[in-house]
Write a protein that holds these residues in place. Sequence first.
Motif, PDB file in Angstrom:
ATOM      1  N   ASP A  96      26.482 -41.512 -32.905  1.00  0.00           N
ATOM      2  CA  ASP A  96      26.517 -39.961 -32.196  1.00  0.00           C
ATOM      3  C   ASP A  96      27.843 -40.358 -31.334  1.00  0.00           C
ATOM      4  O   ASP A  96      27.491 -41.502 -30.761  1.00  0.00           O
ATOM      5  CB  ASP A  96      25.578 -39.506 -30.933  1.00  0.00           C
ATOM      6  CG  ASP A  96      25.391 -39.012 -30.671  1.00  0.00           C
ATOM      7  OD1 ASP A  96      24.431 -37.241 -31.764  1.00  0.00           O
ATOM      8  OD2 ASP A  96      25.847 -37.606 -29.798  1.00  0.00           O
TER       9      ASP A  96
ATOM     10  N   ASN B 222      17.867 -29.902 -35.004  1.00  0.00           N
ATOM     11  CA  ASN B 222      17.580 -28.692 -33.548  1.00  0.00           C
ATOM     12  C   ASN B 222      18.260 -27.568 -34.070  1.00  0.00           C
ATOM     13  O   ASN B 222      19.317 -27.292 -34.640  1.00  0.00           O
ATOM     14  CB  ASN B 222      18.516 -29.184 -32.506  1.00  0.00           C
ATOM     15  CG  ASN B 222      17.701 -30.579 -31.175  1.00  0.00           C
ATOM     16  OD1 ASN B 222      16.745 -30.327 -31.192  1.00  0.00           O
ATOM     17  ND2 ASN B 222      18.574 -30.577 -30.529  1.00  0.00           N
TER      18      ASN B 222
ATOM     19  N   SER C 263      23.909 -27.619 -30.198  1.00  0.00           N
ATOM     20  CA  SER C 263      25.531 -27.215 -30.423  1.00  0.00           C
ATOM     21  C   SER C 263      26.595 -27.351 -31.234  1.00  0.00           C
ATOM     22  O   SER C 263      27.778 -26.524 -30.918  1.00  0.00           O
ATOM     23  CB  SER C 263      25.649 -28.396 -28.914  1.00  0.00           C
ATOM     24  OG  SER C 263      25.741 -29.411 -29.369  1.00  0.00           O
TER      25      SER C 263
ATOM     26  N   HIS D 110      22.075 -30.937 -39.467  1.00  0.00           N
ATOM     27  CA  HIS D 110      22.302 -32.316 -39.055  1.00  0.00           C
ATOM     28  C   HIS D 110      20.718 -32.898 -37.924  1.00  0.00           C
ATOM     29  O   HIS D 110      19.923 -32.191 -37.622  1.00  0.00           O
ATOM     30  CB  HIS D 110      23.474 -33.397 -37.814  1.00  0.00           C
ATOM     31  CG  HIS D 110      23.306 -32.348 -36.642  1.00  0.00           C
ATOM     32  ND1 HIS D 110      23.827 -30.859 -36.776  1.00  0.00           N
ATOM     33  CD2 HIS D 110      22.845 -32.246 -35.650  1.00  0.00           C
ATOM     34  CE1 HIS D 110      23.534 -30.532 -35.265  1.00  0.00           C
ATOM     35  NE2 HIS D 110      22.770 -31.219 -34.518  1.00  0.00           N
TER      36      HIS D 110
ATOM     37  N   HIS E 112      19.086 -36.415 -36.279  1.00  0.00           N
ATOM     38  CA  HIS E 112      19.706 -37.264 -35.759  1.00  0.00           C
ATOM     39  C   HIS E 112      18.773 -38.376 -35.622  1.00  0.00           C
ATOM     40  O   HIS E 112      16.920 -38.502 -35.942  1.00  0.00           O
ATOM     41  CB  HIS E 112      18.830 -36.509 -33.737  1.00  0.00           C
ATOM     42  CG  HIS E 112      19.933 -35.508 -33.366  1.00  0.00           C
ATOM     43  ND1 HIS E 112      20.676 -36.159 -32.350  1.00  0.00           N
ATOM     44  CD2 HIS E 112      19.885 -34.607 -33.491  1.00  0.00           C
ATOM     45  CE1 HIS E 112      21.627 -34.950 -31.759  1.00  0.00           C
ATOM     46  NE2 HIS E 112      20.898 -33.743 -32.489  1.00  0.00           N
TER      47      HIS E 112
HETATM   48  P1  5GP Z   1      22.479 -31.442 -31.691  1.00  0.00           P
HETATM   49  O1  5GP Z   1      22.771 -31.117 -29.997  1.00  0.00           O
HETATM   50  O2  5GP Z   1      23.365 -29.605 -32.356  1.00  0.00           O
HETATM   51  O3  5GP Z   1      21.338 -31.213 -31.502  1.00  0.00           O
HETATM   52  O4  5GP Z   1      23.460 -32.008 -31.705  1.00  0.00           O
HETATM   53  C1  5GP Z   1      25.064 -32.802 -31.560  1.00  0.00           C
HETATM   54  C2  5GP Z   1      24.607 -34.177 -31.709  1.00  0.00           C
HETATM   55  O5  5GP Z   1      26.605 -33.790 -32.033  1.00  0.00           O
HETATM   56  C3  5GP Z   1      25.095 -34.203 -29.746  1.00  0.00           C
HETATM   57  O6  5GP Z   1      24.000 -35.193 -29.694  1.00  0.00           O
HETATM   58  C4  5GP Z   1      26.330 -34.549 -30.415  1.00  0.00           C
HETATM   59  O7  5GP Z   1      26.321 -35.670 -28.942  1.00  0.00           O
HETATM   60  C5  5GP Z   1      26.962 -35.393 -31.136  1.00  0.00           C
HETATM   61  N1  5GP Z   1      28.604 -34.954 -31.054  1.00  0.00           N
HETATM   62  C6  5GP Z   1      29.318 -33.896 -30.889  1.00  0.00           C
HETATM   63  N2  5GP Z   1      30.484 -34.159 -30.822  1.00  0.00           N
HETATM   64  C7  5GP Z   1      31.073 -35.320 -31.918  1.00  0.00           C
HETATM   65  C8  5GP Z   1      31.766 -35.881 -32.486  1.00  0.00           C
HETATM   66  O8  5GP Z   1      33.354 -35.725 -32.077  1.00  0.00           O
HETATM   67  N3  5GP Z   1      31.531 -37.156 -32.795  1.00  0.00           N
HETATM   68  C9  5GP Z   1      30.381 -37.342 -32.844  1.00  0.00           C
HETATM   69  N4  5GP Z   1      30.470 -38.475 -33.748  1.00  0.00           N
HETATM   70  N5  5GP Z   1      29.354 -36.910 -32.731  1.00  0.00           N
HETATM   71  C10 5GP Z   1      29.449 -36.376 -32.101  1.00  0.00           C
END
Ligand code: 5GP
Length: 112
Positions: free
Chosen positions: A30, A85, A93, A98, A100
């Motif tokens: 991440d 999520n 987001s 995905h 985590h």
């Molecule tokens: P969510 O908020 O959808 O549960 O998780 C999305 C995750 O993707 C976040 O923890 C964020 O830090 C990660 N993320 C967003 N953009 C990028 C990216 O360009 N590269 C990587 N490696 N992680 C990303």
Amino acid sequence: MCDCLFCQIAEGEIPAGKLFEDELCCAFYDIDPQAPTHFLVIPKAHIGSVSQVDGKKEAVVGHIFTVIARLTRELGLESYRVVSNIGEQAGQSVLHLHFHVLGGRDMTWPPG
Ligand code: 5GP
Ligand code: ZN
């Protein structure tokens, strides 16, 4: 080019710190880690979230959990958390399924 960020990472069009990849899924660190170890595991084929999983897509989800078990074992993580999520209120987001994987620190429950 697909406009989904994680599809582009899966295709290698956007660089990410990949720690594993096969024909079905990939795992990468991440960009904004919330624990000493924090990586994401995604299917290569686009699925919006857990809410889009059906009988045709369940095999890749099972495979992802096999990959999570293997990677955490290889990283020496005995205790860790797997989170997905779904939707805005839960904090999703990126609209590509995905999981985590977070570990390496004490965690509280319930999550915020
Ligand atoms: P969510 O908020 O959808 O549960 O998780 C999305 C995750 O993707 C976040 O923890 C964020 O830090 C990660 N993320 C967003 N953009 C990028 C990216 O360009 N590269 C990587 N490696 N992680 C990303
Ligand atoms: Zn996608």
